[in-house]
Design a protein around this motif. Structure first.
Motif, PDB file in Angstrom:
ATOM      1  N   GLY A 255       0.900  -1.214  -0.016  1.00 24.81           N
ATOM      2  CA  GLY A 255       0.068   0.117  -0.114  1.00 24.81           C
ATOM      3  C   GLY A 255       0.955   1.377   0.141  1.00 24.81           C
ATOM      4  N   TYR A 256       0.210   2.454   0.324  1.00 28.90           N
ATOM      5  CA  TYR A 256       0.642   3.525   0.316  1.00 28.90           C
ATOM      6  C   TYR A 256       1.679   3.718   1.461  1.00 28.90           C
ATOM      7  N   LEU A 257       2.978   4.226   1.528  1.00 29.81           N
ATOM      8  CA  LEU A 257       3.802   4.174   2.649  1.00 29.81           C
ATOM      9  C   LEU A 257       4.013   5.495   2.907  1.00 29.81           C
ATOM     10  N   ALA A 258       4.484   6.053   4.191  1.00 30.66           N
ATOM     11  CA  ALA A 258       4.684   7.461   4.672  1.00 30.66           C
ATOM     12  C   ALA A 258       5.515   8.006   3.896  1.00 30.66           C
ATOM     13  N   CYS A 259       6.612   7.330   3.378  1.00 25.44           N
ATOM     14  CA  CYS A 259       7.684   7.985   2.345  1.00 25.44           C
ATOM     15  C   CYS A 259       7.174   8.567   1.058  1.00 25.44           C
ATOM     16  N   GLY A 260       5.907   8.050   0.630  1.00 23.04           N
ATOM     17  CA  GLY A 260       5.475   8.326  -0.567  1.00 23.04           C
ATOM     18  C   GLY A 260       5.573   7.133  -1.694  1.00 23.04           C
ATOM     19  N   TYR A 261       6.090   6.221  -1.458  1.00 24.47           N
ATOM     20  CA  TYR A 261       6.312   5.188  -2.172  1.00 24.47           C
ATOM     21  C   TYR A 261       4.985   4.297  -2.254  1.00 24.47           C
ATOM     22  N   VAL A 262       4.625   3.457  -3.021  1.00 24.76           N
ATOM     23  CA  VAL A 262       3.666   2.541  -2.774  1.00 24.76           C
ATOM     24  C   VAL A 262       4.169   1.064  -3.086  1.00 24.76           C
ATOM     25  N   GLY A 263       3.989   0.222  -1.800  1.00 34.32           N
ATOM     26  CA  GLY A 263       4.858  -1.067  -2.329  1.00 34.32           C
ATOM     27  C   GLY A 263       4.551  -1.820  -1.069  1.00 34.32           C
ATOM     28  N   LYS A 264       5.333  -3.071  -0.699  1.00 33.11           N
ATOM     29  CA  LYS A 264       5.306  -3.619   0.397  1.00 33.11           C
ATOM     30  C   LYS A 264       6.320  -2.845   1.545  1.00 33.11           C
ATOM     31  N   GLY A 265       5.691  -3.198   2.820  1.00 37.78           N
ATOM     32  CA  GLY A 265       6.385  -2.391   3.808  1.00 37.78           C
ATOM     33  C   GLY A 265       5.505  -1.803   4.937  1.00 37.78           C
ATOM     34  N   ARG A 266       4.208  -1.798   4.756  1.00 40.22           N
ATOM     35  CA  ARG A 266       3.278  -1.331   5.852  1.00 40.22           C
ATOM     36  C   ARG A 266       3.314  -2.207   6.905  1.00 40.22           C
ATOM     37  N   LEU A 267       3.187  -1.709   7.957  1.00 40.32           N
ATOM     38  CA  LEU A 267       2.994  -2.576   9.227  1.00 40.32           C
ATOM     39  C   LEU A 267       1.426  -3.070   9.004  1.00 40.32           C
ATOM     40  N   GLU A 268       1.351  -4.339   9.196  1.00 38.78           N
ATOM     41  CA  GLU A 268      -0.125  -5.157   9.121  1.00 38.78           C
ATOM     42  C   GLU A 268      -0.891  -4.683  10.150  1.00 38.78           C
ATOM     43  N   GLU A 269      -2.039  -4.591   9.940  1.00 36.39           N
ATOM     44  CA  GLU A 269      -3.188  -3.690  10.890  1.00 36.39           C
ATOM     45  C   GLU A 269      -3.161  -4.544  12.314  1.00 36.39           C
ATOM     46  N   PRO A 270      -3.359  -3.807  13.456  1.00 38.59           N
ATOM     47  CA  PRO A 270      -3.192  -4.263  14.494  1.00 38.59           C
ATOM     48  C   PRO A 270      -4.339  -5.909  14.718  1.00 38.59           C
ATOM     49  N   GLU A 271      -5.519  -5.394  13.874  1.00 36.30           N
ATOM     50  CA  GLU A 271      -6.417  -6.641  14.096  1.00 36.30           C
ATOM     51  C   GLU A 271      -5.874  -7.940  13.221  1.00 36.30           C
ATOM     52  N   THR A 272      -5.088  -7.716  12.286  1.00 34.16           N
ATOM     53  CA  THR A 272      -4.438  -9.032  11.439  1.00 34.16           C
ATOM     54  C   THR A 272      -3.440  -9.436  12.545  1.00 34.16           C
ATOM     55  N   ILE A 273      -2.579  -8.377  12.837  1.00 41.97           N
ATOM     56  CA  ILE A 273      -1.652  -9.138  13.734  1.00 41.97           C
ATOM     57  C   ILE A 273      -2.048 -10.027  14.911  1.00 41.97           C
ATOM     58  N   ILE A 274      -3.189  -9.665  15.696  1.00 43.57           N
ATOM     59  CA  ILE A 274      -3.581 -10.307  16.640  1.00 43.57           C
ATOM     60  C   ILE A 274      -4.316 -11.674  16.117  1.00 43.57           C
ATOM     61  N   ASP A 275      -4.896 -11.495  15.031  1.00 39.75           N
ATOM     62  CA  ASP A 275      -5.488 -12.732  14.304  1.00 39.75           C
ATOM     63  C   ASP A 275      -4.653 -13.862  14.041  1.00 39.75           C
ATOM     64  N   VAL A 276      -3.444 -13.323  13.548  1.00 40.92           N
ATOM     65  CA  VAL A 276      -2.337 -14.266  13.139  1.00 40.92           C
ATOM     66  C   VAL A 276      -1.899 -14.899  14.207  1.00 40.92           C
ATOM     67  N   ILE A 277      -1.499 -14.177  15.439  1.00 40.08           N
ATOM     68  CA  ILE A 277      -0.892 -14.744  16.504  1.00 40.08           C
ATOM     69  C   ILE A 277      -1.942 -15.687  17.352  1.00 40.08           C
ATOM     70  N   GLU A 278      -3.226 -15.470  17.404  1.00 40.74           N
ATOM     71  CA  GLU A 278      -4.228 -16.407  17.939  1.00 40.74           C
ATOM     72  C   GLU A 278      -4.248 -17.556  17.141  1.00 40.74           C
ATOM     73  N   LYS A 279      -4.175 -17.641  15.995  1.00 35.77           N
ATOM     74  CA  LYS A 279      -4.460 -18.667  15.310  1.00 35.77           C
ATOM     75  C   LYS A 279      -3.184 -19.512  15.637  1.00 35.77           C
ATOM     76  N   GLN A 280      -2.090 -18.872  15.512  1.00 31.61           N
ATOM     77  CA  GLN A 280      -0.635 -19.469  15.505  1.00 31.61           C
ATOM     78  C   GLN A 280      -0.648 -20.233  17.114  1.00 31.61           C
ATOM     79  N   GLU A 281      -1.069 -19.430  18.181  1.00 32.69           N
ATOM     80  CA  GLU A 281      -1.045 -20.113  19.319  1.00 32.69           C
ATOM     81  C   GLU A 281      -1.929 -21.154  19.610  1.00 32.69           C
ATOM     82  N   THR A 282      -3.164 -21.102  18.937  1.00 30.45           N
ATOM     83  CA  THR A 282      -4.129 -22.143  18.780  1.00 30.45           C
ATOM     84  C   THR A 282      -3.490 -23.388  18.073  1.00 30.45           C
ATOM     85  N   LYS A 283      -2.741 -23.369  16.953  1.00 34.94           N
ATOM     86  CA  LYS A 283      -2.350 -24.319  16.263  1.00 34.94           C
ATOM     87  C   LYS A 283      -1.203 -25.033  17.151  1.00 34.94           C
TER      88      LYS A 283
END
Length: 400
Positions: A152-180
């Motif tokens: 997505g759009y980055l603070a530096c003005g570039y568009v591409g991979k590098g944005r911190l994942e959204e907090p909801e997604t971070i929590i979802d990934v960790i919850e699934k991982q810990e459950t597994k």
């Protein structure tokens, strides 16, 4: 997350503002969150913000020892059930990958024995730099778990991979991982990987193009999911994943003996190694000299490891790999049935991104019940995690 003791490490990037929302959401879910900030992170967000959101003290200085009975960074490392580094800058990733501990965040994370989740955030070109990519691979080999940045759009003005994942997604990934982790925790898992070498004489051998990367990724993921992992590998340059019992073998016969030695106590066996089907019938004890006439070498079959495991199977869940170049699904299904496997992972070597030595793979998971799940081109570690999700469901379905 309820009741989990979580260390949240915040390093210096504009994405530090998202760490505030992450702290709030974790706290709302019932987690106890203690925040550690670098000096650079404090240029973006004040410690008081995290203190108000977490209702816990915030740590910013290695030498600010609040309790003389304890060393703060060691106490924090021992206290945590898991740690999250978000945002993870290129600088902090480089420090941890190279064992540099010069502030309270790096010293705490290097002392931690709990799972560490890393959520990178940086400019797209920084993220793609070979040094950063290598440092992330190093951390993965140490057992760190990555939550990839978004596009997505980055603070530096570039568009591409590098944005911190959204907090909801971070929590979802960790919850699934810990459950597994809870399902595979304590299970005895045997994984094979790499090629074998079949000697012809003291200087020559027959082998194949397998790099062992898929087996390595499976072993790494299995360990991170809580399994007691034995990784039986042919000759590679990859080393041993952290926390894994590694057994080095050379020939197909050695791999056969190593797998069977632990098979009785195994819960899950994943045979990802590219084992030679044939070996020279005669092995010379001296170097074969060059000659004008054609050289004819008689070959004999090696033992079929998976076929033998299929005959001996009692409670074990067996998963094979089939690397094919012609009718991959059809040939995979034949092997699945013929060798009494529970599932097989098929990949077509003719597809771009799925060949030997690649960092990515494209596979189809097929089980005995007729399920076929095709996975797109992903990193081999991501493929490994998705395969474990499928294996987990199959193993649960097989439980009485």
């Amino acid at each position: 997350m309820r009741g989990k003791k979580i260390l949240l490490g915040v390093s210096g990037g504009i994405a530090a503002y998202k760490a505030c929302a992450l702290t709030s959401k974790l706290t709302q879910k019932g987690a106890i969150v203690k925040v550690i900030m670098t000096e650079s992170a404090r240029e973006f967000v004040q410690p008081l913000t995290f203190q108000a959101l977490s209702r816990q003290p915030v740590y910013t200085d290695t030498f600010d020892e609040k309790d003389p009975k304890k060393i703060a960074h060691i106490d924090l490392a021992d206290w945590a059930d898991l740690a999250i580094l978000a945002p993870a800058t290129a600088n902090m990733i480089g420090k941890l990958a190279n064992g540099i501990a010069d502030d309270i965040l790096s010293t705490t994370l290097l002392a931690s024995r709990s799972p560490v989740y890393v959520a990178p955030a940086m400019n797209v070109h920084m993220y793609d730099h070979p040094a950063v990519q290598q440092n992330m691979k190093t951390l993965e080999s140490f057992g760190f778990k990555f939550i990839e940045p978004g596009d997505g759009y980055l603070a530096c003005g570039y568009v591409g991979k590098g944005r911190l994942e959204e907090p909801e997604t971070i929590i979802d990934v960790i919850e699934k991982q810990e459950t597994k982790t809870s399902f595979f925790k304590g299970k005895n898992i045997i994984i094979t990987g790499g090629p074998t070498r079949e000697a012809l004489d003291p200087v020559r051998f027959f082998t194949n193009h397998s790099s062992g990367k898929m087996g390595y990724a499976l072993a790494q993921a299995a360990q991170q999911l809580g399994g007691k992992v034995t990784f039986i590998s042919g000759p590679t340059s990859l080393g041993c994943p952290a926390g894994v019992n590694c057994v080095e073998v050379t020939s197909a016969e050695e791999m056969y003996e190593a797998v069977l030695s632990g098979f009785k106590d195994a819960d899950l066996v994943i045979k990802a190694a590219a084992v030679a089907d044939y070996r020279p019938k005669k092995v010379y004890d001296h170097k074969i000299k060059k000659q004008m006439a054609p050289l004819i070498i008689e070959m004999e079959r090696t033992k079929d490891i998976m076929a033998e495991l299929g005959k001996r199977k009692t409670h074990q869940f067996l998963v094979g790999f089939a690397a094919e170049t012609d009718k991959p699904i059809e040939h995979g299904k034949e092997k699945l049935k013929k060798k009494n496997m529970d599932a097989i992972v098929v990949n077509d070597l003719t597809k771009d991104g799925a060949g030997f030595g690649e960092d990515t793979n494209i596979v189809t998971y097929i089980n005995q019940k007729g399920l076929e799940v095709s996975l797109p081109r992903l990193s081999k570690l991501d493929i490994a995690y998705k395969l474990f999700e499928l294996m987990e469901q199959d193993m649960k379905d097989d439980q009485p």
